[in-house]
Design a protein around this motif. Sequence first.
Motif, PDB file in Angstrom:
ATOM      1  N   TYR A 180       5.741   4.549   2.409  1.00 56.57           N
ATOM      2  CA  TYR A 180       5.573   5.995   2.296  1.00 56.57           C
ATOM      3  C   TYR A 180       6.334   6.491   1.069  1.00 56.57           C
TER       4      TYR A 180
ATOM      5  N   SER B 264      -0.821   7.654  -4.510  1.00 56.49           N
ATOM      6  CA  SER B 264      -1.188   6.552  -3.610  1.00 56.49           C
ATOM      7  C   SER B 264      -1.663   5.386  -4.466  1.00 56.49           C
TER       8      SER B 264
ATOM      9  N   TRP C 264       0.876  -1.172   0.000  1.00 55.13           N
ATOM     10  CA  TRP C 264       0.000   0.000   0.000  1.00 55.13           C
ATOM     11  C   TRP C 264       0.910   1.217   0.000  1.00 55.13           C
ATOM     12  N   PHE C 265       0.956   1.923  -1.131  1.00 55.21           N
ATOM     13  CA  PHE C 265       1.765   3.126  -1.256  1.00 55.21           C
ATOM     14  C   PHE C 265       0.945   4.323  -0.788  1.00 55.21           C
ATOM     15  N   VAL C 266       1.514   5.084   0.148  1.00 51.95           N
ATOM     16  CA  VAL C 266       0.812   6.238   0.716  1.00 51.95           C
ATOM     17  C   VAL C 266       1.664   7.493   0.547  1.00 51.95           C
ATOM     18  N   ARG C 267       1.005   8.647   0.528  1.00 56.65           N
ATOM     19  CA  ARG C 267       1.694   9.925   0.304  1.00 56.65           C
ATOM     20  C   ARG C 267       1.960  10.702   1.580  1.00 56.65           C
ATOM     21  N   THR C 268       1.309  10.311   2.655  1.00 56.57           N
ATOM     22  CA  THR C 268       1.468  11.040   3.913  1.00 56.57           C
ATOM     23  C   THR C 268       1.942  10.087   5.004  1.00 56.57           C
TER      24      THR C 268
END
Length: 105
Positions: A85, A91, A38-42
């Motif tokens: 992250y 995302s 799961w790629f997240v930006r925050t």
Amino acid sequence: MHWAKKAALTKQVRAASFYAAKNAGVLRCDKVRVTLTWFVRTTTRRDADNVVPTLKALCDGLVDAGIVPDDTPREMDKVMPVITYRPGQPSGLQLLIEEVHDHAV
């Protein structure tokens, strides 16, 4: 989330996995290891187990596509989802499918 809405979303995720595997030409295997990233930006705190239902639906789609006969541990190792992250990047989710070769000792 209402059960009907959740069921419809699960069906869409399962179908997306099915079609992605078919379009990518993933071949039938005796056993695979699947890892969901799961790629997240925050840097907001998240629990990796929040995406386990998505992993389950994706794995069911792989079974539907004939990649493995079932998603039991005999045919599929499911790795706990990983959160990565990536500031400034979109995302999203990535499912890695690796063939496992069990070697008897």
